[in-house]
Design a protein around this motif. Structure first.
Motif, PDB file in Angstrom:
ATOM      1  N   GLU A  21      -0.031  -5.368  -1.680  1.00 44.08           N
ATOM      2  CA  GLU A  21      -1.257  -5.414  -0.879  1.00 44.08           C
ATOM      3  C   GLU A  21      -1.386  -4.195   0.029  1.00 44.08           C
ATOM      4  O   GLU A  21      -0.392  -3.767   0.628  1.00 44.08           O
ATOM      5  CB  GLU A  21      -1.224  -6.651   0.040  1.00 44.08           C
ATOM      6  N   PRO A  22      -2.601  -3.663   0.174  1.00 45.23           N
ATOM      7  CA  PRO A  22      -2.779  -2.555   1.127  1.00 45.23           C
ATOM      8  C   PRO A  22      -2.652  -3.036   2.577  1.00 45.23           C
ATOM      9  O   PRO A  22      -2.881  -4.207   2.865  1.00 45.23           O
ATOM     10  CB  PRO A  22      -4.206  -2.071   0.852  1.00 45.23           C
ATOM     11  N   TYR A  23      -2.279  -2.109   3.465  1.00 47.34           N
ATOM     12  CA  TYR A  23      -2.302  -2.391   4.900  1.00 47.34           C
ATOM     13  C   TYR A  23      -3.742  -2.274   5.392  1.00 47.34           C
ATOM     14  O   TYR A  23      -4.460  -1.352   5.013  1.00 47.34           O
ATOM     15  CB  TYR A  23      -1.442  -1.370   5.655  1.00 47.34           C
ATOM     16  N   THR A  24      -4.163  -3.220   6.238  1.00 51.30           N
ATOM     17  CA  THR A  24      -5.477  -3.103   6.866  1.00 51.30           C
ATOM     18  C   THR A  24      -5.311  -2.567   8.288  1.00 51.30           C
ATOM     19  O   THR A  24      -6.253  -2.102   8.901  1.00 51.30           O
ATOM     20  CB  THR A  24      -6.174  -4.477   6.916  1.00 51.30           C
ATOM     21  N   ASP A  25      -4.063  -2.626   8.782  1.00 57.03           N
ATOM     22  CA  ASP A  25      -3.793  -2.215  10.147  1.00 57.03           C
ATOM     23  C   ASP A  25      -2.359  -1.700  10.196  1.00 57.03           C
ATOM     24  O   ASP A  25      -1.467  -2.336   9.640  1.00 57.03           O
ATOM     25  CB  ASP A  25      -3.957  -3.456  11.055  1.00 57.03           C
ATOM     26  N   VAL A  26      -2.146  -0.522  10.800  1.00 56.43           N
ATOM     27  CA  VAL A  26      -0.790   0.032  10.874  1.00 56.43           C
ATOM     28  C   VAL A  26      -0.282  -0.103  12.301  1.00 56.43           C
ATOM     29  O   VAL A  26      -0.578   0.719  13.165  1.00 56.43           O
ATOM     30  CB  VAL A  26      -0.769   1.506  10.407  1.00 56.43           C
ATOM     31  N   GLY A  27       0.465  -1.159  12.558  1.00 55.32           N
ATOM     32  CA  GLY A  27       0.990  -1.417  13.897  1.00 55.32           C
ATOM     33  C   GLY A  27       2.401  -0.881  14.039  1.00 55.32           C
ATOM     34  O   GLY A  27       2.942  -0.290  13.116  1.00 55.32           O
ATOM     35  N   PRO A  28       3.010  -1.093  15.232  1.00 58.61           N
ATOM     36  CA  PRO A  28       4.355  -0.569  15.509  1.00 58.61           C
ATOM     37  C   PRO A  28       5.417  -1.119  14.557  1.00 58.61           C
ATOM     38  O   PRO A  28       6.433  -0.472  14.313  1.00 58.61           O
ATOM     39  CB  PRO A  28       4.638  -1.015  16.946  1.00 58.61           C
ATOM     40  N   GLU A  29       5.167  -2.325  13.982  1.00 57.72           N
ATOM     41  CA  GLU A  29       6.172  -2.907  13.075  1.00 57.72           C
ATOM     42  C   GLU A  29       6.281  -2.073  11.800  1.00 57.72           C
ATOM     43  O   GLU A  29       7.304  -2.111  11.109  1.00 57.72           O
ATOM     44  CB  GLU A  29       5.855  -4.384  12.790  1.00 57.72           C
ATOM     45  N   VAL A  30       5.240  -1.312  11.492  1.00 63.00           N
ATOM     46  CA  VAL A  30       5.273  -0.496  10.272  1.00 63.00           C
ATOM     47  C   VAL A  30       6.237   0.680  10.457  1.00 63.00           C
ATOM     48  O   VAL A  30       7.022   1.007   9.558  1.00 63.00           O
ATOM     49  CB  VAL A  30       3.857   0.001   9.895  1.00 63.00           C
ATOM     50  N   ALA A  31       6.202   1.305  11.641  1.00 61.45           N
ATOM     51  CA  ALA A  31       7.117   2.414  11.920  1.00 61.45           C
ATOM     52  C   ALA A  31       8.564   1.920  11.883  1.00 61.45           C
ATOM     53  O   ALA A  31       9.464   2.607  11.375  1.00 61.45           O
ATOM     54  CB  ALA A  31       6.793   3.030  13.282  1.00 61.45           C
ATOM     55  N   GLY A  36      11.556  -6.308  -0.731  1.00 58.19           N
ATOM     56  CA  GLY A  36      10.948  -7.627  -0.586  1.00 58.19           C
ATOM     57  C   GLY A  36       9.658  -7.635   0.207  1.00 58.19           C
ATOM     58  O   GLY A  36       9.167  -8.699   0.579  1.00 58.19           O
ATOM     59  N   VAL A  37       9.085  -6.457   0.478  1.00 57.10           N
ATOM     60  CA  VAL A  37       7.828  -6.371   1.224  1.00 57.10           C
ATOM     61  C   VAL A  37       6.718  -5.994   0.244  1.00 57.10           C
ATOM     62  O   VAL A  37       6.673  -4.857  -0.242  1.00 57.10           O
ATOM     63  CB  VAL A  37       7.926  -5.302   2.346  1.00 57.10           C
ATOM     64  N   ALA A  38       5.824  -6.943  -0.054  1.00 54.23           N
ATOM     65  CA  ALA A  38       4.778  -6.720  -1.063  1.00 54.23           C
ATOM     66  C   ALA A  38       3.579  -6.003  -0.456  1.00 54.23           C
ATOM     67  O   ALA A  38       2.436  -6.442  -0.561  1.00 54.23           O
ATOM     68  CB  ALA A  38       4.374  -8.054  -1.690  1.00 54.23           C
ATOM     69  N   LYS A  39       3.864  -4.868   0.214  1.00 57.65           N
ATOM     70  CA  LYS A  39       2.820  -4.082   0.870  1.00 57.65           C
ATOM     71  C   LYS A  39       2.909  -2.642   0.389  1.00 57.65           C
ATOM     72  O   LYS A  39       3.959  -2.172  -0.055  1.00 57.65           O
ATOM     73  CB  LYS A  39       3.023  -4.102   2.396  1.00 57.65           C
ATOM     74  N   GLN A  77       5.307   9.762  -7.529  1.00 55.21           N
ATOM     75  CA  GLN A  77       4.727   9.015  -8.661  1.00 55.21           C
ATOM     76  C   GLN A  77       5.560   7.769  -8.971  1.00 55.21           C
ATOM     77  O   GLN A  77       5.026   6.691  -9.241  1.00 55.21           O
ATOM     78  CB  GLN A  77       4.631   9.910  -9.894  1.00 55.21           C
ATOM     79  N   HIS A  78       6.898   7.919  -8.928  1.00 51.47           N
ATOM     80  CA  HIS A  78       7.791   6.788  -9.192  1.00 51.47           C
ATOM     81  C   HIS A  78       7.561   5.683  -8.151  1.00 51.47           C
ATOM     82  O   HIS A  78       7.460   4.500  -8.498  1.00 51.47           O
ATOM     83  CB  HIS A  78       9.244   7.298  -9.164  1.00 51.47           C
ATOM     84  N   GLU A  79       7.449   6.079  -6.871  1.00 52.98           N
ATOM     85  CA  GLU A  79       7.304   5.082  -5.799  1.00 52.98           C
ATOM     86  C   GLU A  79       5.918   4.446  -5.798  1.00 52.98           C
ATOM     87  O   GLU A  79       5.783   3.245  -5.541  1.00 52.98           O
ATOM     88  CB  GLU A  79       7.613   5.703  -4.432  1.00 52.98           C
ATOM     89  N   VAL A  80       4.876   5.236  -6.058  1.00 60.04           N
ATOM     90  CA  VAL A  80       3.524   4.655  -6.122  1.00 60.04           C
ATOM     91  C   VAL A  80       3.457   3.662  -7.282  1.00 60.04           C
ATOM     92  O   VAL A  80       2.820   2.601  -7.172  1.00 60.04           O
ATOM     93  CB  VAL A  80       2.440   5.760  -6.240  1.00 60.04           C
ATOM     94  N   ASP A  81       4.149   3.949  -8.379  1.00 58.54           N
ATOM     95  CA  ASP A  81       4.232   2.980  -9.479  1.00 58.54           C
ATOM     96  C   ASP A  81       4.780   1.643  -8.979  1.00 58.54           C
ATOM     97  O   ASP A  81       4.278   0.587  -9.356  1.00 58.54           O
ATOM     98  CB  ASP A  81       5.152   3.511 -10.593  1.00 58.54           C
ATOM     99  N   HIS A  82       5.817   1.695  -8.124  1.00 54.43           N
ATOM    100  CA  HIS A  82       6.386   0.446  -7.605  1.00 54.43           C
ATOM    101  C   HIS A  82       5.312  -0.383  -6.894  1.00 54.43           C
ATOM    102  O   HIS A  82       5.347  -1.612  -6.939  1.00 54.43           O
ATOM    103  CB  HIS A  82       7.509   0.734  -6.601  1.00 54.43           C
ATOM    104  N   LEU A  83       4.379   0.288  -6.212  1.00 54.09           N
ATOM    105  CA  LEU A  83       3.337  -0.437  -5.472  1.00 54.09           C
ATOM    106  C   LEU A  83       2.376  -1.143  -6.423  1.00 54.09           C
ATOM    107  O   LEU A  83       1.653  -2.058  -6.038  1.00 54.09           O
ATOM    108  CB  LEU A  83       2.581   0.517  -4.543  1.00 54.09           C
ATOM    109  N   ASP A  84       2.373  -0.681  -7.683  1.00 52.15           N
ATOM    110  CA  ASP A  84       1.527  -1.318  -8.696  1.00 52.15           C
ATOM    111  C   ASP A  84       2.344  -2.223  -9.620  1.00 52.15           C
ATOM    112  O   ASP A  84       1.875  -2.627 -10.687  1.00 52.15           O
ATOM    113  CB  ASP A  84       0.800  -0.237  -9.511  1.00 52.15           C
ATOM    114  N   GLY A  85       3.578  -2.507  -9.237  1.00 50.68           N
ATOM    115  CA  GLY A  85       4.418  -3.384 -10.048  1.00 50.68           C
ATOM    116  C   GLY A  85       4.964  -2.731 -11.295  1.00 50.68           C
ATOM    117  O   GLY A  85       5.408  -3.422 -12.222  1.00 50.68           O
ATOM    118  N   VAL A  86       4.927  -1.394 -11.337  1.00 45.65           N
ATOM    119  CA  VAL A  86       5.352  -0.659 -12.534  1.00 45.65           C
ATOM    120  C   VAL A  86       6.732  -0.044 -12.306  1.00 45.65           C
ATOM    121  O   VAL A  86       6.964   0.627 -11.299  1.00 45.65           O
ATOM    122  CB  VAL A  86       4.323   0.455 -12.871  1.00 45.65           C
TER     123      VAL A  86
END
Ligand code: NI
Length: 171
Positions: free
Chosen positions: A19-29, A53-56, A130-139
């Motif tokens: 899932e995309p982030y809609t808000d980037v708060g301090p927990e993201v850093a 384990g973070v589906a973001k 490219q390898h890491e962006v693939d992970h965000l798409d489940g690839v």
């Protein structure tokens, strides 16, 4: 600072679209820092949210000669060239394969502070992203291989995974 647990293929949420982030708060850093530390501990050059384990849509990377980066909601909007290069993955330890990737990309994202960034990457850094962006798409990188090579690597992985999990149980 806590080391994060690595998710091994094919466990959730590795094969799901993050899932995309809609808000980037301090927990993201904080998450980015922990991901960078986990990546360094396991001697990786990149790590994506689903691998801890973070589906973001978050990834971190540190090319061997480059600076550490954190990309939130990254989008590769230009790709050029094609070259095969060896890849591994912290979610598939001990499995390596030659994977074709673009040699030049342009990327838009937010940094860990939520600021927009836009940059070009080439060669190895471009491969990592490219390898890491693939992970965000489940690839997984094995999904980029021809079907027979992929099957062989998956079989290899089944054996490796069994040994790894047995080692964990023995403590
Ligand atoms: Ni990976």
């Amino acid at each position: 600072m806590a080391l994060l647990n690595l998710v091994l293929y094919p466990d959730d949420p590795l094969t799901k679209v993050a899932e995309p982030y809609t808000d980037v708060g301090p927990e993201v850093a904080k998450l980015a820092e922990e991901m960078l530390e986990t990546m360094a501990t396991y001697e990786g050059v990149g790590l994506a949210g689903p691998q801890v384990g973070v589906a973001k849509r978050i990834l971190v990377a540190r090319p061997p000669e480059g600076e550490a980066m954190c990309l939130i909601n990254p989008e590769i909007y230009e790709m050029e060239g094609r070259e095969e290069g060896e890849e591994g993955c912290l979610s598939l330890p001990n499995i390596y394969a030659m994977v074709p990737r673009a040699t030049r990309i342009r990327v838009r994202a937010l940094d860990a502070a939520g600021q927009p960034i836009d940059f070009e990457a080439r060669d190895f850094p471009a491969r990592i992203i490219q390898h890491e962006v693939d992970h965000l798409d489940g690839v997984m990188f094995l999904d980029r291989l021809d079907i027979l090579t992929r099957q062989g690597k998956l079989q290899e992985w089944e054996e490796v995974r069994e040994r790894l999990l047995a080692a964990v149980v023995r403590g």
